[in-house]
Design a protein around this motif. Structure first.
Motif, mmCIF file in Angstrom:
data_model
loop_
_atom_site.group_PDB
_atom_site.id
_atom_site.type_symbol
_atom_site.label_atom_id
_atom_site.label_comp_id
_atom_site.label_asym_id
_atom_site.label_seq_id
_atom_site.Cartn_x
_atom_site.Cartn_y
_atom_site.Cartn_z
ATOM 1 N N ILE A 51 -49.386 8.897 40.494
ATOM 2 C CA ILE A 51 -50.593 8.820 41.337
ATOM 3 C C ILE A 51 -50.573 9.947 42.374
ATOM 4 N N ILE A 52 -49.447 10.134 43.019
ATOM 5 C CA ILE A 52 -49.322 11.177 44.046
ATOM 6 C C ILE A 52 -49.569 12.557 43.449
ATOM 7 N N THR A 53 -48.919 12.863 42.324
ATOM 8 C CA THR A 53 -49.085 14.203 41.746
ATOM 9 C C THR A 53 -50.510 14.403 41.231
ATOM 10 N N LYS A 54 -51.111 13.365 40.668
ATOM 11 C CA LYS A 54 -52.491 13.487 40.174
ATOM 12 C C LYS A 54 -53.464 13.700 41.335
ATOM 13 N N GLN A 55 -53.311 12.914 42.389
ATOM 14 C CA GLN A 55 -54.189 13.076 43.555
ATOM 15 C C GLN A 55 -54.026 14.466 44.159
ATOM 16 N N TRP A 56 -52.799 14.942 44.250
ATOM 17 C CA TRP A 56 -52.556 16.270 44.798
ATOM 18 C C TRP A 56 -53.238 17.337 43.938
ATOM 19 N N GLN A 57 -53.107 17.202 42.623
ATOM 20 C CA GLN A 57 -53.730 18.167 41.715
ATOM 21 C C GLN A 57 -55.254 18.152 41.858
ATOM 22 N N GLU A 58 -55.828 16.965 41.974
ATOM 23 C CA GLU A 58 -57.280 16.854 42.116
ATOM 24 C C GLU A 58 -57.769 17.438 43.440
ATOM 25 N N GLN A 59 -57.033 17.176 44.517
ATOM 26 C CA GLN A 59 -57.445 17.639 45.841
ATOM 27 C C GLN A 59 -57.213 19.131 46.040
ATOM 28 N N SER A 60 -56.291 19.707 45.288
ATOM 29 C CA SER A 60 -55.951 21.108 45.508
ATOM 30 C C SER A 60 -56.451 22.020 44.402
ATOM 31 N N GLY A 61 -57.302 21.509 43.553
ATOM 32 C CA GLY A 61 -57.819 22.331 42.460
ATOM 33 C C GLY A 61 -56.764 22.695 41.440
ATOM 34 N N GLY A 62 -55.797 21.824 41.255
ATOM 35 C CA GLY A 62 -54.759 22.035 40.249
ATOM 36 C C GLY A 62 -53.538 22.782 40.746
ATOM 37 N N ILE A 63 -53.551 23.201 42.005
ATOM 38 C CA ILE A 63 -52.396 23.907 42.564
ATOM 39 C C ILE A 63 -51.410 22.870 43.083
ATOM 40 N N THR A 64 -50.297 22.757 42.404
ATOM 41 C CA THR A 64 -49.338 21.704 42.731
ATOM 42 C C THR A 64 -48.251 22.137 43.694
ATOM 43 N N SER A 65 -48.103 23.433 43.892
ATOM 44 C CA SER A 65 -46.977 23.928 44.687
ATOM 45 C C SER A 65 -46.998 23.425 46.134
ATOM 46 N N GLY A 66 -48.123 22.908 46.609
ATOM 47 C CA GLY A 66 -48.179 22.362 47.963
ATOM 48 C C GLY A 66 -47.316 21.120 48.152
ATOM 49 N N LEU A 67 -46.921 20.503 47.053
ATOM 50 C CA LEU A 67 -46.027 19.346 47.130
ATOM 51 C C LEU A 67 -44.571 19.765 47.337
ATOM 52 N N LEU A 68 -44.270 21.017 47.055
ATOM 53 C CA LEU A 68 -42.887 21.491 47.165
ATOM 54 C C LEU A 68 -42.340 21.248 48.564
ATOM 55 N N GLY A 69 -41.128 20.717 48.597
ATOM 56 C CA GLY A 69 -40.448 20.461 49.867
ATOM 57 C C GLY A 69 -40.780 19.120 50.487
ATOM 58 N N ARG A 70 -41.644 18.375 49.857
ATOM 59 C CA ARG A 70 -42.017 17.059 50.386
ATOM 60 C C ARG A 70 -41.181 15.963 49.738
ATOM 61 N N VAL A 71 -41.330 14.765 50.279
ATOM 62 C CA VAL A 71 -40.595 13.601 49.779
ATOM 63 C C VAL A 71 -41.560 12.424 49.685
ATOM 64 N N SER A 72 -41.460 11.671 48.610
ATOM 65 C CA SER A 72 -42.118 10.363 48.553
ATOM 66 C C SER A 72 -41.020 9.342 48.295
ATOM 67 N N ALA A 73 -41.073 8.251 49.019
ATOM 68 C CA ALA A 73 -40.023 7.235 48.887
ATOM 69 C C ALA A 73 -40.654 5.868 48.678
ATOM 70 N N GLN A 74 -39.957 5.045 47.945
ATOM 71 C CA GLN A 74 -40.472 3.716 47.627
ATOM 72 C C GLN A 74 -39.329 2.707 47.637
ATOM 73 N N PRO A 75 -39.549 1.564 48.294
ATOM 74 C CA PRO A 75 -38.514 0.526 48.262
ATOM 75 C C PRO A 75 -38.461 -0.137 46.885
ATOM 76 N N VAL A 76 -37.251 -0.426 46.435
ATOM 77 C CA VAL A 76 -37.039 -1.119 45.170
ATOM 78 C C VAL A 76 -35.966 -2.184 45.383
ATOM 79 N N GLU A 77 -35.911 -3.100 44.442
ATOM 80 C CA GLU A 77 -34.919 -4.175 44.518
ATOM 81 C C GLU A 77 -34.146 -4.207 43.206
ATOM 82 N N LEU A 78 -32.834 -4.332 43.325
ATOM 83 C CA LEU A 78 -31.973 -4.445 42.161
ATOM 84 C C LEU A 78 -30.892 -5.465 42.471
ATOM 85 N N ASN A 79 -30.863 -6.526 41.693
ATOM 86 C CA ASN A 79 -29.854 -7.577 41.864
ATOM 87 C C ASN A 79 -29.810 -8.118 43.286
#
Length: 164
Positions: free
Chosen positions: A48-76
């Motif tokens: 979702i993040i990469t698709k939204q970025w591509q749509e908002q930037s006219g397909g230029i994805t390099s603006g995501l470089l150096g960023r972080v996305s984090a998500q909580p997960v659960e295991l055991n």
């Protein structure tokens, strides 16, 4: 100081497990493939993040470089964060795709995050992050990690999977 472990990174007691991703929405190989199987919601959010970025930037994805996305997960019954470090724009089978400047920026963002939280958290990275499929040089990546976490009082774990 980096602390090295042998085994499965997902058996660690880390508060944050970091791995490198590309900016193209392809989440298949290496540790990303494991994460996709174990935590499909992480891959879904990443797409979702990469698709939204591509749509908002006219397909230029390099603006995501150096960023972080984090998500909580659960295991055991244990909760932790999976952190996607956007350290490469593209991907492939041959060549160097790791952007060391972007990876360094993303690692520094993780460091800033743990500093702001004010807890001595455990941060884990797979051994060779950005070096397998992305073709990076471990000596350079290890220097980035050492430099960024030089004075960190928490634990920075490097996990080498026994099956590699």
């Amino acid at each position: 100081m980096l602390k090295y472990y042998s085994g499965d990174i997902f058996t660690s007691d880390a508060d944050i497990i970091c791995h490198q991703v590309n900016c193209q929405g392809v989440f298949v190989r290496g540790i990303a493939g494991q994460i996709k199987k174990m935590f499909p919601e992480v891959e879904k959010t990443y797409r979702i993040i990469t698709k939204q970025w591509q749509e908002q930037s006219g397909g230029i994805t390099s603006g995501l470089l150096g960023r972080v996305s984090a998500q909580p997960v659960e295991l055991n019954g244990r909760w932790f964060l999976i952190a996607n470090l956007y350290g490469q724009d593209n991907y492939g089978k041959n060549g160097v795709y790791t952007d060391y400047k972007a990876l360094s920026q993303a690692v520094n963002e993780i460091r800033d995050f743990v500093d702001v939280r004010g807890k001595l958290e455990k941060v884990a990275f797979p051994y060779g992050i950005g070096c397998g499929n992305a073709g990076g040089d471990w000596d350079k990546v290890e220097e980035i990690l050492n430099s960024c976490f030089l004075d960190y009082q928490g634990e920075v774990q490097i996990w080498k999977n026994d099956s590699e």
